[in-house]
Design a protein around this motif. Structure first.
Motif, PDB file in Angstrom:
ATOM      1  N   ASP A  57       0.856  -1.177   0.000  1.00 60.63           N
ATOM      2  CA  ASP A  57       0.000   0.000   0.000  1.00 60.63           C
ATOM      3  C   ASP A  57       0.897   1.233   0.000  1.00 60.63           C
ATOM      4  N   PRO A  58       0.969   1.957  -1.130  1.00 63.26           N
ATOM      5  CA  PRO A  58       1.853   3.122  -1.202  1.00 63.26           C
ATOM      6  C   PRO A  58       1.471   4.239  -0.241  1.00 63.26           C
ATOM      7  N   ASP A  59       0.191   4.350   0.093  1.00 58.56           N
ATOM      8  CA  ASP A  59      -0.242   5.412   1.003  1.00 58.56           C
ATOM      9  C   ASP A  59       0.327   5.210   2.405  1.00 58.56           C
ATOM     10  N   SER A  60       0.222   3.980   2.910  1.00 63.70           N
ATOM     11  CA  SER A  60       0.720   3.699   4.263  1.00 63.70           C
ATOM     12  C   SER A  60       2.136   3.125   4.253  1.00 63.70           C
ATOM     13  N   GLU A  61       2.642   2.835   3.035  1.00 66.27           N
ATOM     14  CA  GLU A  61       3.958   2.226   2.861  1.00 66.27           C
ATOM     15  C   GLU A  61       4.093   0.946   3.671  1.00 66.27           C
ATOM     16  N   THR A  62       3.041   0.108   3.597  1.00 67.59           N
ATOM     17  CA  THR A  62       3.044  -1.160   4.318  1.00 67.59           C
ATOM     18  C   THR A  62       2.826  -2.320   3.359  1.00 67.59           C
ATOM     19  N   CYS A  63       3.324  -3.453   3.785  1.00 73.78           N
ATOM     20  CA  CYS A  63       3.205  -4.690   3.035  1.00 73.78           C
ATOM     21  C   CYS A  63       2.269  -5.607   3.811  1.00 73.78           C
ATOM     22  N   ASN A  64       1.439  -6.355   3.091  1.00 75.50           N
ATOM     23  CA  ASN A  64       0.534  -7.280   3.750  1.00 75.50           C
ATOM     24  C   ASN A  64       0.278  -8.460   2.832  1.00 75.50           C
ATOM     25  N   LEU A  65      -0.322  -9.495   3.385  1.00 77.55           N
ATOM     26  CA  LEU A  65      -0.733 -10.651   2.608  1.00 77.55           C
ATOM     27  C   LEU A  65      -2.251 -10.725   2.639  1.00 77.55           C
ATOM     28  N   LEU A  66      -2.834 -10.975   1.472  1.00 74.11           N
ATOM     29  CA  LEU A  66      -4.275 -11.113   1.353  1.00 74.11           C
ATOM     30  C   LEU A  66      -4.582 -12.361   0.531  1.00 74.11           C
ATOM     31  N   THR A  67      -5.756 -12.931   0.752  1.00 72.43           N
ATOM     32  CA  THR A  67      -6.170 -13.997  -0.149  1.00 72.43           C
ATOM     33  C   THR A  67      -6.431 -13.358  -1.513  1.00 72.43           C
ATOM     34  N   ARG A  68      -6.366 -14.155  -2.546  1.00 68.96           N
ATOM     35  CA  ARG A  68      -6.628 -13.644  -3.894  1.00 68.96           C
ATOM     36  C   ARG A  68      -8.029 -13.015  -3.933  1.00 68.96           C
ATOM     37  N   HIS A  69      -8.986 -13.657  -3.273  1.00 69.38           N
ATOM     38  CA  HIS A  69     -10.363 -13.160  -3.229  1.00 69.38           C
ATOM     39  C   HIS A  69     -10.424 -11.787  -2.550  1.00 69.38           C
ATOM     40  N   GLN A  70      -9.762 -11.633  -1.412  1.00 65.45           N
ATOM     41  CA  GLN A  70      -9.741 -10.335  -0.713  1.00 65.45           C
ATOM     42  C   GLN A  70      -9.134  -9.258  -1.600  1.00 65.45           C
ATOM     43  N   PHE A  71      -8.058  -9.587  -2.277  1.00 68.29           N
ATOM     44  CA  PHE A  71      -7.369  -8.625  -3.138  1.00 68.29           C
ATOM     45  C   PHE A  71      -8.290  -8.165  -4.266  1.00 68.29           C
ATOM     46  N   ARG A  72      -8.992  -9.099  -4.882  1.00 68.11           N
ATOM     47  CA  ARG A  72      -9.910  -8.749  -5.987  1.00 68.11           C
ATOM     48  C   ARG A  72     -11.039  -7.847  -5.489  1.00 68.11           C
ATOM     49  N   GLN A  73     -11.501  -8.070  -4.276  1.00 70.89           N
ATOM     50  CA  GLN A  73     -12.597  -7.288  -3.748  1.00 70.89           C
ATOM     51  C   GLN A  73     -12.239  -5.824  -3.518  1.00 70.89           C
ATOM     52  N   ILE A  74     -10.977  -5.548  -3.232  1.00 70.92           N
ATOM     53  CA  ILE A  74     -10.592  -4.157  -2.948  1.00 70.92           C
ATOM     54  C   ILE A  74     -10.094  -3.409  -4.168  1.00 70.92           C
ATOM     55  N   GLN A  75      -9.965  -4.115  -5.294  1.00 70.96           N
ATOM     56  CA  GLN A  75      -9.507  -3.447  -6.511  1.00 70.96           C
ATOM     57  C   GLN A  75     -10.644  -2.682  -7.154  1.00 70.96           C
ATOM     58  N   PRO A  76     -10.362  -1.505  -7.699  1.00 74.74           N
ATOM     59  CA  PRO A  76     -11.415  -0.692  -8.338  1.00 74.74           C
ATOM     60  C   PRO A  76     -11.957  -1.351  -9.596  1.00 74.74           C
TER      61      PRO A  76
END
Length: 76
Positions: A57-76
């Motif tokens: 996340d460039p805004d918070s400059e943090t790294c995290n792990l997400l499930t593929r499903h979670q990642f797809r849900q937050i994409q615009p």
């Protein structure tokens, strides 16, 4: 949120990201406690299989792990 392919990280950095995630995630593994190194190996396999993605996340400059499903849900 940006997806970071695992092969873009050095083995040491990948291990550190996974260990950080495993150490802060309160996960219930049932009646038997699972060793930390086993948890790390499980997450590494999930990343290699594409089930879990490494994100930055460039805004918070943090790294995290997400499930593929979670990642797809937050994409615009």
């Amino acid at each position: 949120m940006i997806e970071i392919p695992m092969d873009h990280l050095s083995p040491e950095l990948l291990e550190a990201v996974i260990e950080d995630f495993v150490s802060r995630e309160a996960t219930d593994y049932g009646v038997h406690e699972v060793d930390f190194s086993v948890k790390v190996a499980q997450v590494k396999r999930q990343i290699a299989a594409g089930e879990v993605v490494i994100t930055f996340d460039p805004d918070s400059e943090t790294c995290n792990l997400l499930t593929r499903h979670q990642f797809r849900q937050i994409q615009p």
